[in-house]
Scaffold this active site. Structure first.
Site, mmCIF file in Angstrom:
data_model
loop_
_atom_site.group_PDB
_atom_site.id
_atom_site.type_symbol
_atom_site.label_atom_id
_atom_site.label_comp_id
_atom_site.label_asym_id
_atom_site.label_seq_id
_atom_site.Cartn_x
_atom_site.Cartn_y
_atom_site.Cartn_z
ATOM 1 N N PRO A 201 0.829 -1.218 0.000
ATOM 2 C CA PRO A 201 0.000 0.000 0.000
ATOM 3 C C PRO A 201 0.857 1.259 0.000
ATOM 4 C CG PRO A 201 -0.545 -1.442 1.859
ATOM 5 C CD PRO A 201 0.673 -1.997 1.229
ATOM 6 N N PRO A 202 0.290 2.402 -0.378
ATOM 7 C CA PRO A 202 1.046 3.656 -0.394
ATOM 8 C C PRO A 202 1.546 4.011 1.009
ATOM 9 C CG PRO A 202 -1.098 3.930 -1.445
ATOM 10 C CD PRO A 202 -1.086 2.574 -0.831
ATOM 11 N N GLY A 203 2.740 4.556 1.066
ATOM 12 C CA GLY A 203 3.249 5.072 2.336
ATOM 13 C C GLY A 203 3.894 4.047 3.239
ATOM 14 N N THR A 207 9.609 3.212 -1.690
ATOM 15 C CA THR A 207 10.628 4.088 -2.258
ATOM 16 C C THR A 207 11.824 4.175 -1.308
ATOM 17 O OG1 THR A 207 8.844 5.343 -3.263
ATOM 18 C CG2 THR A 207 11.001 6.380 -3.226
ATOM 19 N N HIS A 421 -25.497 10.422 21.225
ATOM 20 C CA HIS A 421 -25.105 9.616 20.075
ATOM 21 C C HIS A 421 -23.784 8.885 20.358
ATOM 22 C CE1 HIS A 421 -24.648 9.036 15.568
ATOM 23 N NE2 HIS A 421 -23.409 8.826 15.983
ATOM 24 N N GLU A 422 -22.793 9.645 20.825
ATOM 25 C CA GLU A 422 -21.486 9.026 21.066
ATOM 26 C C GLU A 422 -21.547 8.019 22.210
ATOM 27 O OE1 GLU A 422 -19.207 9.165 18.979
ATOM 28 O OE2 GLU A 422 -20.084 10.790 17.816
ATOM 29 N N HIS A 425 -22.775 4.724 20.966
ATOM 30 C CA HIS A 425 -21.706 3.863 20.424
ATOM 31 C C HIS A 425 -20.932 3.193 21.557
ATOM 32 C CE1 HIS A 425 -21.967 5.050 16.258
ATOM 33 N NE2 HIS A 425 -21.681 6.325 16.482
ATOM 34 N N ASP A 498 -21.773 6.448 9.948
ATOM 35 C CA ASP A 498 -21.976 5.173 10.635
ATOM 36 C C ASP A 498 -22.747 4.210 9.744
ATOM 37 O OD1 ASP A 498 -20.861 6.315 12.884
ATOM 38 O OD2 ASP A 498 -22.800 6.892 13.743
HETATM 39 P P1 ADP Z 1 5.839 4.356 -0.631
HETATM 40 O O1 ADP Z 1 6.888 4.515 -1.656
HETATM 41 O O2 ADP Z 1 5.635 2.955 -0.189
HETATM 42 O O3 ADP Z 1 4.538 5.004 -0.979
HETATM 43 P P2 ADP Z 1 7.616 6.012 0.852
HETATM 44 O O4 ADP Z 1 8.842 5.194 0.823
HETATM 45 O O5 ADP Z 1 7.545 7.134 -0.100
HETATM 46 O O6 ADP Z 1 6.337 5.106 0.694
HETATM 47 O O7 ADP Z 1 7.414 6.539 2.355
HETATM 48 C C1 ADP Z 1 7.113 7.865 2.637
HETATM 49 C C2 ADP Z 1 7.761 8.289 3.939
HETATM 50 O O8 ADP Z 1 7.171 7.614 5.049
HETATM 51 C C3 ADP Z 1 9.234 7.935 4.011
HETATM 52 O O9 ADP Z 1 10.014 8.939 3.473
HETATM 53 C C4 ADP Z 1 9.468 7.761 5.495
HETATM 54 O O10 ADP Z 1 9.692 8.999 6.112
HETATM 55 C C5 ADP Z 1 8.158 7.239 5.994
HETATM 56 N N1 ADP Z 1 8.172 5.757 6.079
HETATM 57 C C6 ADP Z 1 7.407 4.921 5.355
HETATM 58 N N2 ADP Z 1 7.645 3.644 5.689
HETATM 59 C C7 ADP Z 1 8.601 3.665 6.631
HETATM 60 C C8 ADP Z 1 9.278 2.649 7.369
HETATM 61 N N3 ADP Z 1 9.001 1.356 7.189
HETATM 62 N N4 ADP Z 1 10.210 3.031 8.269
HETATM 63 C C9 ADP Z 1 10.479 4.341 8.458
HETATM 64 N N5 ADP Z 1 9.882 5.343 7.789
HETATM 65 C C10 ADP Z 1 8.939 5.022 6.891
HETATM 66 ZN ZN ZN Z 2 -21.747 7.864 15.101
HETATM 67 MG MG MG Z 3 6.700 5.658 -3.389
#
Ligand code: ADP
Ligand code: ZN
Ligand code: MG
Length: 610
Positions: A201-203, A207, A421-422, A425, A498
């Site tokens: 997944p992203p993030g 990279t 409401h809260e 839950h 919800d």
């Molecule tokens: P992706 O390419 O999977 O979308 P990135 O490598 O661009 O994610 O990650 C974005 C930022 O999030 C990195 O520059 C880093 O600061 C942080 N990060 C993401 N994964 C990790 C990890 N496993 N350990 C430490 N930092 C991370």
């Molecule tokens: Zn709610």
């Molecule tokens: Mg990336």
């Protein structure tokens, strides 16, 4: 390096500029001047239609009077040895003069040729320079790739910077070793995979991992994003791929990293209109991967969060045959990622990273990096020298629900509704068996739309969810609306989110997880992109789809009734906690559970049967 394409374009431009200057010089004279015959000139003089005459070396310039019919043009005629002319002009009272010849041809050339050409060249540089930047490549250097050359000290990343991805790192260690010492592998006759595909997944740090591999191996790192290859002109992407590999081979051992490879590697079949450009680029990439000799020590890494759309040809042996999964970190992983990012942050004594990690199920590395930074910013805002636990906890909430919105004033009536409401839950969660404990209840509005929210946190990381747990989750989600009905006998718009989530969960029980008797274990939907929030795709007939709706509705109705009953049966507790929440605006999990437990001990509560 001499680049003949570049040279060609420069030449074409230069010729164009010369032609343009010629044309401009010609036009500017032909519009404003006109040659007339000597007879006509004499006629004009005799008719007294001339105002002024300038005798040049080889021509006579004539300024005609406005009524002559030549008002807007400078007239000229060839110079004749005419002794009578001076007399004639004098008799007609015409101002005349002989110009002192300006015989400096150099000046002329500079004025009419060199200056305009220089101006054009400067202009051209300016225009093309801008285009160059825009396209990340260059008009002047079509097809020349722009792979950035990152030396090891520039990526500056090592495996230490990547936390919580131990399996991924393990499978990349081998590649690092190979890059250190390709001969060792060649001598035995072992072949390393040419490419590895980082999937997740992203993030999650794909990279980052690729950079770390280059950093660890201390080799050059060529990185390009898939979208860089998709060019303005057909064929350019392919030529970039070719150039990239030529450059890399010169620098071997090295790493080529293609980020977001799905931009070029999308499956070729299955799309109605073909995309020639992308296809050519992909074909070139495949050809290059097959063509180069991996024993030289060029390793290709690529990253994607949509592995399912990749062309099968990319995944064949000899290409990206190694897949490295970079998934969402687990509890331990999240804690170690927090540690990496908090390294340079000054911390107060009360900071407990493992509790922050517990509070962030599902968060990826990028989220956690973000949370640490938000916390540090908050500490600065409060004029503190160190980051406290409360900063981190607030940062988590900011990432989840947005910033507190102190300026939004709710009316007392609205505040009561949100509070009940809260608590609805929270109380349903507390009184059911298969639910996560309540961590916090708040009615402080947040920027991302929530007027209040109830945070539940799992006690441990879960990888399997049972049918009972899913049903209880739905009941908790519907607890908010149920509370409004029980207390006020009204229904408001506050439950839309919800309802949406409850419906999704109920539907997936029917269509994906095989949790109903009616459909047994039949898969009725499949999820398209697992690593993004892909929408499920139905694969069933319209009749079945109607039955799915029926089943989903049945589940929702049952859960809704159950939530209402729990709140009705425990009305005194429900009201009491709600009043406290209205008073305090935020209740922590312990405070809440203390009230629940006290009530349970006092009056044997009605135990809900499951
Ligand atoms: P992706 O390419 O999977 O979308 P990135 O490598 O661009 O994610 O990650 C974005 C930022 O999030 C990195 O520059 C880093 O600061 C942080 N990060 C993401 N994964 C990790 C990890 N496993 N350990 C430490 N930092 C991370
Ligand atoms: Zn709610
Ligand atoms: Mg990336």
């Amino acid at each position: 390096m001499f680049d003949d394409k570049k040279f060609k374009y420069r030449m074409v431009y230069l010729v164009g500029v010369i032609l343009a200057v010629l044309f401009i010089n010609y036009m500017s004279t032909s519009i404003t001047t006109k040659q007339i015959s000597y007879n006509e000139f004499l006629k004009l003089v005799n008719e007294e239609k001339v105002e002024k005459v300038v005798l040049q070396k080889d021509r006579i310039l004539i300024k005609a009077k406005p009524d002559s019919g030549y008002a807007n043009k400078a007239l000229y005629t060839g110079y004749l040895w005419d002794q009578e002319l001076v007399k004639l002009l004098t008799s007609k009272n015409i101002e005349f003069t002989k110009e002192i010849p300006n015989n400096d041809p150099l000046l002329n050339i500079i004025l009419y040729w060199v200056a305009p050409i220089i101006i054009f060249m400067i202009l051209g540089r300016f225009i093309f320079g801008r285009l160059d930047k825009k396209m990340g490549g260059g008009v002047m250097s079509f097809g020349k790739n722009t792979a950035k050359l990152y030396a090891e000290n520039e990526t500056g990343k090592t495996f230490k910077d990547v936390a919580g991805q131990e399996e991924a790192k393990e499978s990349l260690v081998e590649i690092v070793d190979f890059l250190h010492n390709p001969q060792k592998y060649a001598e035995i006759g072992a072949k390393l995979p040419k490419g590895a595909l980082l999937v997740g997944p992203p993030g999650t740090g794909k990279t980052l991992l690729a950079k770390a591999v280059a950093g660890e191996a201390k080799v050059p790192f060529f990185s390009m994003s898939g979208s860089d290859f998709v060019e303005l002109f057909v064929g350019m992407g392919a030529s970039r791929v070719r150039d990239l590999f030529r450059q890399a081979e010169e620098k071997a051992p090295c790493i080529i990293f293609i980020d977001e490879i799905d931009a070029i590697g999308k499956s070729r079949d299955g799309s109605l209109q073909g995309n020639d450009e992308r296809e050519q680029t992909l074909n070139q990439l495949l050809a290059e991967m097959d063509g180069f000799d991996s024993s030289k020590g060029v390793v290709i890494l690529a990253a994607t969060n949509r592995p399912e759309v990749l062309d099968k040809a990319l995944l064949r042996p000899g290409r990206f045959d190694r897949r490295v999964i970079v998934d969402r970190p687990d509890l331990k992983g999240r804690e170690s990622i927090l540690k990496v990012h908090i390294k340079d942050v000054k911390l107060g004594d009360d900071v407990d990273l493992s509790s922050v990690a517990k509070g962030t199920p599902g968060a990826v590395g990028a989220d956690l990096a973000n949370i640490v930074n938000e916390a540090a910013l908050r500490a600065v805002k409060h004029n503190r020298k160190v980051v406290l636990q409360e900063d981190l906890e607030e940062a988590v909430e900011v990432i989840i629900a947005g910033k507190e919105k102190k300026d939004r004033i709710l009316s007392d009536k609205e505040k009561r509704i949100v509070a009940f409401h809260e608590v609805g839950h929270a109380l349903v969660a507390a009184l059911l068996n298969n639910t996560d404990p309540v961590h916090k209840i708040t009615i402080v509005p947040r920027t991302m739309g929530a007027l209040g929210y109830t945070m539940q946190l799992p006690t441990e990381e879960k990888y399997l969810v049972s049918k009972e747990e899913m049903l209880d989750q739905i009941t908790v989600m519907l607890g908010g609306r149920a509370a409004e009905e029980v207390e006020f006998n009204i229904i408001s718009t506050g439950a839309s989110n919800d309802i949406e989530r409850a419906t999704q969960t109920a539907r997936s029980m029917v269509t994906i997880y095989g949790m109903t008797d009616r459909f047994d274990m039949m898969a009725l939907e499949s999820i398209n992109s697992r690593y993004l929030d892909g929408r499920p795709v139905q694969n069933c007939s319209a009749e079945t789809a109607a039955l799915i709706d029926e089943e989903t509705l049945k589940i929702i109705k049952e859960c809704h009734d159950k939530a209402i009953n729990i709140l009705k049966d425990n009305k005194p507790l429900f009201t009491k906690i709600s009043e406290v929440l209205i008073e305090k605006e935020t209740l922590l999990g312990e405070e809440f559970m203390a009230m629940v437990n006290e009530y349970k001990n006092e009056a044997e509560p009605v135990k809900e049967e499951q």
